[in-house]
Design an enzyme around this catalytic site. Structure first.
Site, PDB file in Angstrom:
ATOM      1  N   HIS A  98       0.658  -1.066   0.155  1.00  0.00           N
ATOM      2  CA  HIS A  98      -0.236  -0.263   0.090  1.00  0.00           C
ATOM      3  C   HIS A  98       1.350   1.707   0.107  1.00  0.00           C
ATOM      4  O   HIS A  98       1.706   1.155   0.679  1.00  0.00           O
ATOM      5  CB  HIS A  98      -1.184  -0.081   0.620  1.00  0.00           C
ATOM      6  N   HIS A 108      -0.918  -6.503  -5.478  1.00  0.00           N
ATOM      7  CA  HIS A 108      -1.106  -7.692  -4.361  1.00  0.00           C
ATOM      8  C   HIS A 108      -0.401  -8.974  -5.438  1.00  0.00           C
ATOM      9  O   HIS A 108      -0.606  -9.319  -6.314  1.00  0.00           O
ATOM     10  CB  HIS A 108      -2.320  -8.587  -4.548  1.00  0.00           C
ATOM     11  N   HIS A 147       0.145  -5.137 -18.296  1.00  0.00           N
ATOM     12  CA  HIS A 147      -0.371  -6.855 -18.290  1.00  0.00           C
ATOM     13  C   HIS A 147       0.083  -7.183 -19.556  1.00  0.00           C
ATOM     14  O   HIS A 147       0.576  -8.809 -19.467  1.00  0.00           O
ATOM     15  CB  HIS A 147      -1.267  -6.145 -19.027  1.00  0.00           C
ATOM     16  N   HIS A 177     -21.044  -8.142  -4.005  1.00  0.00           N
ATOM     17  CA  HIS A 177     -22.193  -7.303  -3.516  1.00  0.00           C
ATOM     18  C   HIS A 177     -21.359  -6.054  -4.336  1.00  0.00           C
ATOM     19  O   HIS A 177     -22.941  -4.817  -4.105  1.00  0.00           O
ATOM     20  CB  HIS A 177     -21.840  -7.477  -2.502  1.00  0.00           C
ATOM     21  N   GLY A 260      -7.404 -22.313  11.372  1.00  0.00           N
ATOM     22  CA  GLY A 260      -6.420 -21.861  12.848  1.00  0.00           C
ATOM     23  C   GLY A 260      -4.862 -21.618  12.086  1.00  0.00           C
ATOM     24  O   GLY A 260      -4.317 -21.269  13.466  1.00  0.00           O
ATOM     25  N   ARG A 262      -2.753 -17.950  12.075  1.00  0.00           N
ATOM     26  CA  ARG A 262      -2.158 -16.819  12.926  1.00  0.00           C
ATOM     27  C   ARG A 262      -2.649 -15.796  11.894  1.00  0.00           C
ATOM     28  O   ARG A 262      -2.527 -15.170  11.100  1.00  0.00           O
ATOM     29  CB  ARG A 262      -0.801 -16.664  13.062  1.00  0.00           C
TER      30      ARG A 262
END
Length: 315
Positions: A98, A108, A147, A177, A260, A262
């Protein structure tokens, strides 16, 4: 085939993490990554590295994890229900950057390997990963470079690879959404095993190594550009979309939490500052509107030409 050896994958991934952090420190200019080594109670270990200071990068996280367990979590078996309840081993490196300057995009990348034994026959294994770009202010030059670099990575593996993995990226990084893409896409692949282990591993390495070729020229161009409060507010508003995707849809986040993992490491991808505005709309004809009208639309950027060279070098 016999069970693939995860040792060379681990060596590659830890080396990749080191190289990524070194380059990002050079981009940042002042900060150094904090290193946090951890053990997973259910089996496995990892190294979380975080950069958060006063330099050009507001926050970056580069995670390595190598975990194993008795039951694959639902996020890993949604597309492979026959593996539900199987033991698993998973290795990967994930990265999120960021930048502080709103004119520099968020990016990312992740590369990963899964293996699950079966009752009869050889184990089931696959590679996955990719990289994608989330600009706040769009520049044709950046989108084309991003790209074209992705296409060059894919070309040795077949001319059909880039179009397929670009389409998969566009489909995956889409906020259902909101009815809009998270950014301008890139590459995304999963369940990759059809080429055989060595070729799949080589392609995964090419994607991991190629991320720096894709992002560094963009950061060097955009980080020095001037910006003000308007641009900063828009950046924080659009970061909200990033948070929504990671918490609502991202399979990697879900896998980590369901297995599970971290939480501090899993959620390190979230930006340090973000804002939401009720029913906000960009001013017609503005740079903010142009992000929606031009860049958050399906496009074949690898074959495009900059529409306005001046727009790509000025703020």
């Amino acid at each position: 085939m016999e069970k693939p050896d995860s040792a060379p994958i681990r060596r590659y991934l830890t080396d990749l993490q080191t190289r990524l952090c070194g380059e990002l420190e050079r981009v940042d200019g002042t900060g150094r990554f904090q290193t946090d080594k951890w053990d997973r109670p259910g089996g496995g270990d990892g190294i979380t590295r975080v950069l958060a200071g006063n330099g050009a990068i507001e926050k970056a996280g580069v995670n390595f994890s190598h975990v194993h367990g008795d039951r694959l979590p639902p996020a890993a078996t949604a597309r492979r229900p026959e593996l539900a309840g199987r033991r698993f081993e998973a290795l990967g490196v994930s990265l999120i950057v960021h930048p502080r300057n709103p004119r520099a995009p968020t990016s990312h990348m992740n590369v990963r390997f899964f293996i699950a034994p079966t009752d009869n026959g050889p184990p089931v294994w696959w590679f996955g990963g990719g990289f994608d770009l989330t600009p706040y202010y769009g520049y044709e030059e950046d989108a084309i470079h991003w790209h074209r670099t992705a296409r060059e990575i894919c070309e040795p593996y077949g001319e059909e690879v880039y179009p397929a993995f670009k389409e998969e990226c566009d489909r995956y990084f889409f906020l259902k959404h909101r009815g809009e893409p998270r950014g301008i896409g890139g590459l995304f692949f999963d369940d990759l095993n059809a080429w055989g282990f060595e070729r799949c591993f080589a392609f995964t390495r090419a994607v991991g190594d190629g991320y720096l070729d894709a992002i560094l020229p963009i950061l060097r161009r955009r980080i020095p550009l001037p910006h003000g409060e308007r641009e900063r507010n828009f950046q924080l508003y659009r970061r909200g979309r990033y948070v929504e995707f990671n918490l609502v849809q991202d399979r990697g986040t879900l896998f980590g939490l369901q297995s599970g993992g971290r939480a501090e490491s899993i959620l390190v991808s979230l930006p340090p500052l973000v804002r939401w505005e009720y029913d906000w709309q960009p001013e017609p004809g503005s740079e903010e509107a142009r992000l929606y009208d031009v860049f958050l639309k399906p496009a074949n950027w690898a074959d495009a030409q900059p529409a306005n060279a001046a727009r790509n070098t000025e703020s």
